[in-house]
Design an enzyme around this catalytic site. Structure first.
Site: not given
Lengths: 321, 468, 326
Positions: C60, C129
């Site tokens: 990322e 998440h």
């Protein structure tokens, strides 16, 4: 390297050297705020690489980035003004020593976060590839950054996408106060290139000709669309990590030893030997650059401070798309 | 030095009054006590006399103005006296109510605490009662006043004083809905006018006000009510058409509201028990007749009051009040004498009843009753009672139970004197009997001593010479 | 107008913008061949090729930083985040670099960058998440933050985001992707930033809600209406810039406000909104502004627990009544 190039590289190295010495001097006189990270002793890498890059190529740099900026065409006066936080500096006083940037001329900025700028060069390389140009992007970083995760992520991406990126690690033996050997799993950082399926090369960073050879190869490869390269330039910084560093982590003997390998002195010896410049011309050159830097100092000192009323400017770009 | 004429406090609950009219003009010479202005509160209309003799130098508040109590409304002094300093002082220190609004006063009336002081008036400390006058739930705490910013904004928009409103928000905070409720579209009228309108069922919007900017006074309401009655009477010819068939709603305001709350409170607080006794009034009747012959007019009630006063002297526990940690037996004997009014009930007080002669009791009770009926009672007249007597004999009741007039410890209910059969020395005779009921607070006094008190009254009434 | 799902609305706008401007490209994890875990980039690689629709390594920081470099040098990257929880892995590049470079360079650089992805509860994805991350990007200056709650808003706001010359954090919601409504077909349809939407009009209380909470607020409004309380539900749509004027206008009318978001209540954007309302609309308030947000614990996996943590319809209903003093 032809004569023209030698003179250009020499000129750049001298400018960097004298700019840094002046910056140190001004810091000690308390005319500079924050601290500055000097690259005295490392000039060869920046100057040589800069000489072979085109104006439309890109670089990103580190907290020790004055040299790279000058090598990419930054004017000493605007750079000095930025160090002093003046309105006339490259960033209007907003960025300071560690964030000098001139995006229009391809300098995507020095970066205060170790490794922070490496992906930006990668992105510039991607941008060139998408646009179908043969521009290249060089990322300067140090031995410390080679242990940051971002280094590994970026080299991997550059490799898989075959980006025209050149990663130049200036290994000056120390990450701040920590010796490189104590924190790096390999003796030569260039070895890591193999992990990312790209060529990796170790060079004497204080020998302009060695640097020249490596960079020419890498640029050619990149422009041809053949992908990225990792170059490790072994070098040394004469001064501490930051202005005021007590340097308890190394011996004076070691510093003196490296000073003997001064890239500028070596090139001066070479030029005299090859009769490119005489001793007198060298002295004149020193004076010429001294004057240039003195003028830069004066320009910066006389420049106005930024207007507090503009402090909220440029958080966003609200111009027309 | 000139004398200030102030808006006088005329009742326990009063916080402000309306100047109806000035009876003297600037420049007039007045004697002390001469009526110089007429004012109206939620309880009464009254003429106020000059506090000093001299010239009425300056009138600073005009007709129709609503003035907080103790504020200066005029100056009396020597003709030509310089009062500029006094006037300047007034300017800087007064909070003048230039708007002449009565809405704050309306809030007083609406919350019901401003009714004429009935049996309930003396029950609370004056400070708390004044708080009650200003707003409903604030009365429960003497603490700081809160209002939401929106409430203040809305109040300002409507020219209301948010501080004078009752708050329904947390901790009594005045919130928006309280302001909106207070500012409902109503015609401007004095609180007394509202009470009269409510009780006579007159719609204020149909009344023409004779006050400044059409403000409605009590006299306007009365006039309107009379007119309606007259109009109603004119239609009397048609038999059933004239009979009202609709429900009549009487808003719970003023005296009624106050009595309603106080009666409930009395029963909730005191442990009320009742003793009944029948008194043979023969000797009292005889005594009264003799006195009448000697041109000394006293009523049976006067004699009963005297007997009660004497009995309270010998039974001080019946003349006491319960505080948080003590029972305080009053030193003085002030007997409240209940008087029925059109609007309800009022209990003026016969002060130091034990020190009065029968004639004294007679004249004083008559004076008080007259004042009560004409609305002329002042604060002192219904304050400070220690025991009450209620006489409904004129309604032919044999006996009845009265509710204690808080915070007293007992009340005597007197029935009619009726000729009834009685047993005397084994013989059946006809005697004038009177039923007395004593309601006493069992928290303060027990059954036996209460019974003893009642028997003492009986003994005195059956042997009235003991009253001498 | 076409009826389409939120995820399809996103995909269509990206495609339209990529067709119109060759500098727009997309990078992210599993967005190419797969078309994204929620289908937001389905079919794009087929149309535009692997160059402009790139699957990145799971890196990322690496691909955000690369996106920054591209944005500095003439491109308009759209960086896809499979779960916005992952922004934490790239925080240096997001908050130290993307947010700051223009300012630090004295305005002599622009970063036309869109970071888009989904967040929130709804699929049992547990603590790392299911988060809501908007507060970080409204706190550090440099980003703009959009949070569309409907398919049409997603389309209009995304177009504005792509055309904006600044880094935009474009926050979608996993539980909203399947919702559908009529979306304008016009390839120029755009909703400007800083424009809140009044979802329901009312005069008694203002409920300010974001993303998934908008639907819950509307449900609560129905319950309130049955009790005689008319709630006005406002969706700010963009948290930065925030349309404070619309909020104040509503509160001037109602005098009472509840702010509800899915993110943790403590130090969430609700605290900022409530403070701004208090500072600028103090005199309009009849009651303190009440905030609702997730309780201060990591989002639990169990659905029962998740529902106990995140504000529900009943919480909104109760809070609205509370500020009405009912």
């Amino acid at each position: 390297m032809d004569k023209q190039m030698i003179l250009q590289v020499y000129d750049t190295m001298l400018t960097i050297r004298k700019f840094e010495e002046k910056a140190l001097h001004l810091f000690e006189e308390n005319k500079l705020r924050g601290s500055v990270h000097l690259s005295i002793g490392q000039e060869a890498v920046a100057a040589t690489v800069g000489a072979y890059l085109r104006k439309d190529d890109y670089i990103t740099s580190t907290h020790r980035g004055h040299g790279h900026a000058i090598a990419k065409g930054a004017r000493p006066d605007k750079a000095m003004a930025e160090l002093m936080g003046k309105e006339t500096g490259y960033c209007g006083g907003r960025g300071g020593s560690m964030h000098i940037a001139d995006v229009e001329s391809g300098n995507l900025g020095a970066n205060a976060i170790v490794g922070g700028g490496i992906p930006h060069a990668n992105g510039a390389a991607l941008s060139a590839q998408l646009r179908g140009t043969d521009q290249v992007a060089v990322s300067f970083f140090g031995d410390g950054a080679a242990n940051e995760g971002i280094f590994h992520e970026v080299l991997n991406i550059a490799s898989i996408w075959n980006l025209p990126a050149i990663f130049i690690c200036e290994n000056n033996q120390y990450g701040m106060t920590t010796a490189v050997d104590s924190v790096t799993s390999v003796k030569d950082i260039a070895v890591r290139a193999a992990a990312y399926d790209m060529p990796g090369e170790v060079v004497d960073g204080n020998d302009v000709f060695a640097v020249e050879k490596a960079i020419k190869k890498a640029i050619k490869r990149a422009r041809a669309g053949e992908g990225p390269t990792l170059i490790e330039a072994k070098t040394y910084r004469w001064k501490g990590h930051w202005t005021g560093d007590p340097e308890v982590y190394r011996t004076r003997e070691e510093v003196e030893e490296w000073k003997q390998k001064c890239p500028i002195k070596r090139l001066e010896e070479h030029m005299q030997e090859k009769k490119i410049l005489s001793e007198k011309q060298i002295t004149e050159k020193h004076q010429e650059i001294d004057t240039l830097i003195d003028e830069a100092e004066e320009f910066a000192l006389k420049s106005p401070e930024p207007d507090p009323a503009t402090v909220l400017d440029n958080v966003y770009d609200e111009g027309e798309n | 030095m000139a004398t200030k004429v102030i808006m006088p406090k005329q009742g326990l609950q009063m916080t402000e009054g309306t100047i109806i009219s000035w009876l003297a003009a600037e420049g007039d010479t007045v004697k002390e006590g001469d009526p110089i202005f007429e004012m109206e509160t939620d309880k009464l209309t009254i003429e106020i006399g000059a506090p000093a003799a001299g010239t009425l130098l300056k009138i600073v508040r005009g007709e129709g103005d609503v003035v907080p109590i103790t504020e200066t409304i005029a100056f009396i002094g020597e003709a030509g006296e310089d009062i500029t300093d006094l006037l300047a002082e007034l300017e800087s220190s007064s909070e003048s109510d230039e708007t002449g609004e009565t809405e704050p006063a309306e809030a007083i009336a609406e919350s019901g605490a401003g009714g004429p002081s009935g049996p309930v008036a003396e029950s609370s400390a004056p400070a708390a009662t004044t708080e009650q006058a200003a707003g409903g739930s604030r009365a429960t705490s003497d603490g700081p006043f809160y209002s939401s910013p929106r409430a203040r904004w809305k109040a300002e928009e409507r020219g209301l004083d948010v501080q004078a409103l009752a708050g329904s928000g947390p901790e009594g905070m005045v919130i928006e809905r309280d302001v909106l409720a207070a500012a409902e579209n109503r015609p401007k009228a004095t609180p007394l006018a509202r009470i009269h309108a409510a009780e006579s069922g007159t719609d204020l919007s149909s009344v023409e006000g004779t006050g400044p900017r059409g403000k409605i006074y009590r006299r306007d309401v009365d006039a309107a009510a009379a007119g309606t009655a007259a109009a109603g009477g004119a239609e009397g010819g048609r038999m059933f058409a004239a009979i009202p068939r609709e429900d009549r709603s009487i808003p719970l305001t003023g005296m009624r509201r106050t009595i309603s709350a106080r009666m409930r409170e009395s029963l909730d607080t005191a442990a009320q028990a009742v003793h009944r006794i029948e008194v043979d009034m023969s000797e009292t009747v005889r005594m009264r007749e003799r006195l009448k012959a000697a041109e000394v007019k006293v009523s049976y009630n006067d004699i009963i009051l005297k007997a009660v006063a004497e009995s309270l002297r010998t039974h001080p526990r019946m003349n006491s009040v319960l505080t948080e940690d003590a029972i305080i037996e009053h030193g003085r004997i002030n007997i409240g004498v209940a008087v029925a009014l059109d609007e309800g009930l009022i209990v003026p007080v016969l002060r130091d009843a034990d020190l009065l002669t029968l004639q004294g009791i007679h004249s004083e009770t008559r004076r008080l009753a007259e004042l009560a009926r004409t609305g002329g009672l002042s604060q002192e007249d219904y304050q400070g009672g220690t025991f009450s007597v209620s006489n409904l004999g004129m309604y032919d009741l044999d006996s009845f139970t009265a509710i204690i007039n808080r915070p007293e410890s007992g009340i005597l209910a007197v029935g009619a004197i009726k000729e009834k059969p009685a047993a005397v020395d084994g013989e059946l005779v006809i005697r004038p009997l009177c039923g007395l009921s004593l309601t006493y607070d069992h928290r303060i006094i027990d059954g036996a001593p209460a019974a003893d008190f009642l028997r003492s009254i009986k003994t005195l009434l059956e042997n009235p010479y003991l009253l001498l | 107008m076409s009826k389409k799902k939120y995820s399809a609305a996103i995909k269509d706008v990206i495609a339209e913008e990529m067709r119109a401007d060759s500098s727009v490209f997309v990078m992210g994890e599993d967005i190419g061949a797969l078309g994204g875990v929620f289908g937001c980039t389905r079919g794009l690689q087929q149309e535009f090729g692997k160059e402009r629709v790139r699957d990145t390594p799971i890196a990322e920081a690496g691909y955000v930083g690369t996106g920054i470099g591209a944005a500095l040098t003439g491109m308009r990257p759209i960086l896809d985040f499979m779960y916005l929880d992952f922004v934490y892995v790239a925080m240096d590049q997001l908050l130290n670099q993307a947010a700051k470079l223009r300012y630090m360079y004295g305005g002599r650089a622009s970063l036309p960058l869109v970071i888009r992805g989904q967040q929130g509860i709804g699929r049992g994805n547990a603590g790392t998440h299911s988060q809501s991350v908007e507060a970080f990007f409204t706190h550090i200056p440099g980003f703009k933050v959009a949070m569309p709650s409907t398919a049409s808003d997603a389309a209009g706001l995304l177009r504005t985001a792509i055309r904006d010359n600044n880094p935009v954090m474009f926050i979608e919601h996993k539980a909203l992707y399947a919702t559908s409504e009529e979306v304008p077909d016009d390839p120029e349809f755009a909703i400007p930033f800083g424009q809140a939407a009044v979802r329901r009009q009312g005069k008694d209380v203002t409920i300010i809600a974001t993303s998934l909470m908008v639907g819950r607020a509307l449900e609560a409004a129905e319950k309130l209406a049955a009790e005689g309380i008319e709630a006005e539900v406002i969706d700010p749509r963009t948290l930065l810039p925030l349309d404070l004027d619309t909020l104040l206008h509503s509160i001037e009318k109602t005098g009472r406000a509840v702010v509800v978001h899915e993110a943790h209540k403590n130090n969430g954007v609700g605290a900022e909104i409530a403070s701004q309302i208090m500072e600028s609309g103090f005199k309009y308030l009849d009651a303190p502004v009440v905030r609702l947000g997730a309780k201060p614990c990591t989002l639990p996996f169990s659905l029962v627990l998740e529902n106990a943590v995140v504000p529900g319809v009943e919480d909104i209903h109760t809070a609205a009544k509370q500020v009405c003093y009912k």
